[in-house]
Design a protein around this motif. Structure first.
Motif, PDB file in Angstrom:
ATOM      1  N   GLN A   1      -9.398   5.540  -6.574  1.00  0.00           N
ATOM      2  CA  GLN A   1      -9.949   5.705  -5.220  1.00  0.00           C
ATOM      3  C   GLN A   1     -11.119   4.762  -4.969  1.00  0.00           C
ATOM      4  O   GLN A   1     -11.236   4.192  -3.886  1.00  0.00           O
TER       5      GLN A   1
ATOM      6  N   GLU B   1      -9.632   1.396  -4.305  1.00  0.00           N
ATOM      7  CA  GLU B   1      -8.974   1.301  -3.003  1.00  0.00           C
ATOM      8  C   GLU B   1      -9.977   1.217  -1.867  1.00  0.00           C
ATOM      9  O   GLU B   1      -9.828   0.412  -0.948  1.00  0.00           O
TER      10      GLU B   1
ATOM     11  N   GLU C   1       1.156   4.256  -2.896  1.00  0.00           N
ATOM     12  CA  GLU C   1       0.974   5.692  -2.632  1.00  0.00           C
ATOM     13  C   GLU C   1       2.145   6.508  -3.181  1.00  0.00           C
ATOM     14  O   GLU C   1       1.966   7.621  -3.667  1.00  0.00           O
TER      15      GLU C   1
ATOM     16  N   GLN D   1       0.843  -1.194   0.000  1.00  0.00           N
ATOM     17  CA  GLN D   1       0.000   0.000   0.000  1.00  0.00           C
ATOM     18  C   GLN D   1       0.888   1.257   0.000  1.00  0.00           C
ATOM     19  O   GLN D   1       0.639   2.221  -0.730  1.00  0.00           O
TER      20      GLN D   1
ATOM     21  N   HIS E   1       1.521   7.127  -6.715  1.00  0.00           N
ATOM     22  CA  HIS E   1       0.502   8.164  -6.915  1.00  0.00           C
ATOM     23  C   HIS E   1       1.136   9.557  -6.839  1.00  0.00           C
ATOM     24  O   HIS E   1       0.853  10.434  -7.645  1.00  0.00           O
TER      25      HIS E   1
ATOM     26  N   GLU F   1      -8.720   6.930   3.346  1.00  0.00           N
ATOM     27  CA  GLU F   1      -8.934   6.879   1.898  1.00  0.00           C
ATOM     28  C   GLU F   1     -10.123   7.751   1.484  1.00  0.00           C
ATOM     29  O   GLU F   1     -10.119   8.335   0.398  1.00  0.00           O
TER      30      GLU F   1
HETATM   31 FE   LIG Z   1      -4.693   5.284  -1.323  1.00  0.00          FE
END
Ligand SMILES: [Fe+2]
Ligand SMILES: [Fe+2]
Length: 173
Positions: free
Chosen positions: A128, A131, A51, A47, A54, A95
Motif C-alpha cells: 500500500q 502504491e 488488484e 493496475q 491481491h 488507495e
Molecule cells: Fe491498490
C-alpha cells in the motif's frame, strides 16, 4: 492453527475491496481508451491486474488456513471522470481507503492473536505504501505539466505505456 473467525471475516471483506479496486481501474482504463490515451489506459489495465493478484493472495491465504472464502457481489464502479488529474486523485483517495482496510485487517489479526495472518498482512502494508507513492508521483507530474499541455501529456502517455505487469505476490527468483 485454523484462521481466526473474525480475521476470516475482515479478510473476506478485503477480497471484495480488492476486486472492486480491480473493477475501478478497469473502468478507468476504458475511460482513457475513449480519450485515445493508450498509455494511461495501459497503466490502469496493469493496475487492474495487480488488484486481481491481491484478491487471489487473500483468497489462497484463507483457503490454506482452513477458512471459508465468501465471495460477495461487486458494487458498480464509476464510468466517467472530468479530467486525467481527476482520475488519479480518485485513485489516490481510493488507495487510502484500501490502506485503512488493510490496517483494520492487521489490527484485527493482532487483537485476535492471529500472528500468522498479521505476518501475511505485512506484505500488504508495504504494498500500500508503494502504491500510494506511485500514484502521488503521477499526480505531481500532472500538476507540474498542467492539464492543457498536450505535448507533455503526450509524452507522459508514452511513458505510462511502457509499464508492464509483474506479479509482485509471487516470489522473485
Ligand atoms: Fe491498490
Ligand atoms: Fe490492492
Amino acid at each position: 492453527m485454523k484462521i481466526n473467525k473474525q480475521v476470516e471475516e475482515v479478510l473476506n471483506k478485503q477480497i471484495n475491496a480488492e476486486f472492486w479496486s480491480a473493477y475501478l481501474y478497469l473502468s478507468m482504463s476504458a475511460y482513457f481508451e475513449t480519450r485515445a490515451l493508450k498509455g494511461f489506459a495501459n497503466w490502469m489495465k496493469i493496475q487492474y491486474q495487480e488488484e486481481l493478484t491481491h484478491a487471489i493472495k487473500i483468497f489462497d491465504y484463507i483457503n490454506n488456513r482452513g477458512g471459508v472464502v465468501k465471495l460477495e457481489a461487486i458494487p458498480d464502479v464509476p464510468v466517467k471522470w472530468n479530467s486525467i488529474l481527476d482520475v488519479f486523485q480518485e485513485t489516490y483517495d481510493h488507495e487510502c481507503k484500501v490502506t485503512a482496510g488493510i490496517n483494520n485487517c492487521y489490527e484485527t489479526a493482532l487483537a485476535q492473536k492471529d500472528h500468522a495472518a498479521a505476518n501475511m498482512l505485512q506484505w500488504f502494508i508495504d504494498e500500500q505504501s508503494e502504491e500510494e507513492a506511485n500514484v502521488l508521483q503521477i499526480i505531481d507530474q500532472l500538476n507540474l505539466i498542467g492539464q492543457e499541455n498536450g505535448q507533455a501529456i503526450y509524452h507522459l502517455d508514452k511513458e505510462l505505456g511502457t509499464r508492464v505487469f509483474v506479479d509482485s505476490t509471487q516470489p522473485t527468483a
